[in-house]
Design an enzyme around this catalytic site. Sequence first.
Site, PDB file in Angstrom:
ATOM      1  N   ASP A  67      26.406  51.725  32.056  1.00  0.00           N
ATOM      2  CA  ASP A  67      26.792  53.081  32.454  1.00  0.00           C
ATOM      3  C   ASP A  67      28.058  53.554  31.762  1.00  0.00           C
ATOM      4  O   ASP A  67      28.769  52.775  31.112  1.00  0.00           O
ATOM      5  CB  ASP A  67      26.970  53.139  33.981  1.00  0.00           C
ATOM      6  CG  ASP A  67      27.685  51.920  34.550  1.00  0.00           C
ATOM      7  OD1 ASP A  67      28.372  51.226  33.786  1.00  0.00           O
ATOM      8  OD2 ASP A  67      27.545  51.660  35.750  1.00  0.00           O
ATOM      9  N   ASP A 136      28.603  49.300  48.396  1.00  0.00           N
ATOM     10  CA  ASP A 136      27.444  49.972  48.988  1.00  0.00           C
ATOM     11  C   ASP A 136      26.119  49.455  48.414  1.00  0.00           C
ATOM     12  O   ASP A 136      25.070  50.043  48.633  1.00  0.00           O
ATOM     13  CB  ASP A 136      27.552  51.497  48.787  1.00  0.00           C
ATOM     14  CG  ASP A 136      27.582  51.897  47.313  1.00  0.00           C
ATOM     15  OD1 ASP A 136      27.499  51.006  46.437  1.00  0.00           O
ATOM     16  OD2 ASP A 136      27.685  53.101  47.030  1.00  0.00           O
ATOM     17  N   HIS A 138      25.376  49.182  45.187  1.00  0.00           N
ATOM     18  CA  HIS A 138      24.933  49.761  43.912  1.00  0.00           C
ATOM     19  C   HIS A 138      24.981  48.730  42.786  1.00  0.00           C
ATOM     20  O   HIS A 138      25.796  47.807  42.804  1.00  0.00           O
ATOM     21  CB  HIS A 138      25.728  51.035  43.545  1.00  0.00           C
ATOM     22  CG  HIS A 138      27.136  50.809  43.117  1.00  0.00           C
ATOM     23  ND1 HIS A 138      28.207  51.490  43.655  1.00  0.00           N
ATOM     24  CD2 HIS A 138      27.683  50.009  42.162  1.00  0.00           C
ATOM     25  CE1 HIS A 138      29.323  51.111  43.058  1.00  0.00           C
ATOM     26  NE2 HIS A 138      29.028  50.212  42.152  1.00  0.00           N
ATOM     27  N   GLU A 143      23.343  54.575  43.044  1.00  0.00           N
ATOM     28  CA  GLU A 143      23.865  54.630  44.404  1.00  0.00           C
ATOM     29  C   GLU A 143      22.717  54.628  45.420  1.00  0.00           C
ATOM     30  O   GLU A 143      21.566  54.914  45.057  1.00  0.00           O
ATOM     31  CB  GLU A 143      24.710  55.909  44.571  1.00  0.00           C
ATOM     32  CG  GLU A 143      25.901  56.001  43.628  1.00  0.00           C
ATOM     33  CD  GLU A 143      27.046  55.052  43.991  1.00  0.00           C
ATOM     34  OE1 GLU A 143      26.842  54.100  44.763  1.00  0.00           O
ATOM     35  OE2 GLU A 143      28.159  55.266  43.478  1.00  0.00           O
TER      36      GLU A 143
HETATM   37  C1  F6R Z   1      29.902  49.149  36.233  1.00  0.00           C
HETATM   38  C2  F6R Z   1      28.856  48.678  37.133  1.00  0.00           C
HETATM   39  C3  F6R Z   1      29.114  48.673  38.619  1.00  0.00           C
HETATM   40  C4  F6R Z   1      30.074  47.533  39.003  1.00  0.00           C
HETATM   41  C5  F6R Z   1      30.352  47.552  40.498  1.00  0.00           C
HETATM   42  C6  F6R Z   1      31.293  46.451  40.924  1.00  0.00           C
HETATM   43  O1  F6R Z   1      29.462  49.083  34.906  1.00  0.00           O
HETATM   44  O2  F6R Z   1      27.811  48.314  36.702  1.00  0.00           O
HETATM   45  O3  F6R Z   1      27.894  48.513  39.288  1.00  0.00           O
HETATM   46  O4  F6R Z   1      29.507  46.323  38.633  1.00  0.00           O
HETATM   47  O5  F6R Z   1      30.898  48.783  40.868  1.00  0.00           O
HETATM   48  O6  F6R Z   1      32.551  46.668  40.370  1.00  0.00           O
HETATM   49  P1  F6R Z   1      33.701  45.573  40.495  1.00  0.00           P
HETATM   50  O7  F6R Z   1      33.292  44.418  39.690  1.00  0.00           O
HETATM   51  O8  F6R Z   1      34.927  46.259  39.932  1.00  0.00           O
HETATM   52  O9  F6R Z   1      33.840  45.252  41.943  1.00  0.00           O
END
Ligand code: F6R
Length: 261
Positions: A67, A136, A138, A143
């Site tokens: 992303d 959440d 994701h 989401e």
């Molecule tokens: C970002 C992504 C998100 C993160 C998730 C966890 O490229 O794919 O799904 O993996 O928000 O983020 P952290 O590792 O910062 O807790």
Amino acid sequence: MDIVIVADYQELSEIAAGYVIAHMKKKPRTVLGLPTGSTPEGLYSRLVEEHRKGGLDFSTVTTFNLDEYLGLGPDHEQSYRHYMQKRLFGRININEEHTHIPDGLARDTDRCCRDYEHLIESVGGIDLQVLGIGRDGHIGFNEPGGSLASRTRVVVLAPETVEDNSRFFSSVDEVPQLAVSMGLGTISDARRCVLLACGEQKAEAIEQSVEGPVTAMVPASVLQMHPETTLIVDEAAASRLRRKNYYRAVQEKREHIAQIN
Ligand code: F6R
């Protein structure tokens, strides 16, 4: 799903790096799907170390990031292109042309998303997709409430995600509300997935993703339908799992299989 519970973040990063390295050794032209965020930082450091000390060769590897924030260009400190450059791409011998991240400044976003899907297809698909998970549930920026079959598209970030990610910006108002993200369908097409989670704040999302129903309200639960998914979680992230007989380490699983054979 294969669940591996590890002691701490260091072990999690070691084992995750082991998966990536094993793929690269088996198939030098490996196509990797990559996340950003705090969780994979240890993995990227290990890969850089392995490149510098052990000569791990990235020259034939292709990558696709999950992303990118819409509105942030590659020079913006919080763009995911900048993140990847700083933590991995700029520190290994990867060909920049083989590194793909959705264009956060795309004017024609529909086309950008379509092209991203075609590009993944044109290199034969993703061999190993590494994932982190949000509180959440994701994965990527998919989401709760989206389609389990979604493809790369523009998504609206959930307020919880905006709040979580505000730690990287000077204020919550600066966090973009929109992003381009691979879809859950795109992720599910990868031949193998490895999801990393660490810390108590991920425990509920892990419990729901692993032991709850498959539902769009917990996007990572879609991985229950994926035949080759491994979750690597530390004790804290695993603390709410109800089943107790998950493997404590990869080695333990190998020993168990050897005994049966
Ligand atoms: C970002 C992504 C998100 C993160 C998730 C966890 O490229 O794919 O799904 O993996 O928000 O983020 P952290 O590792 O910062 O807790």
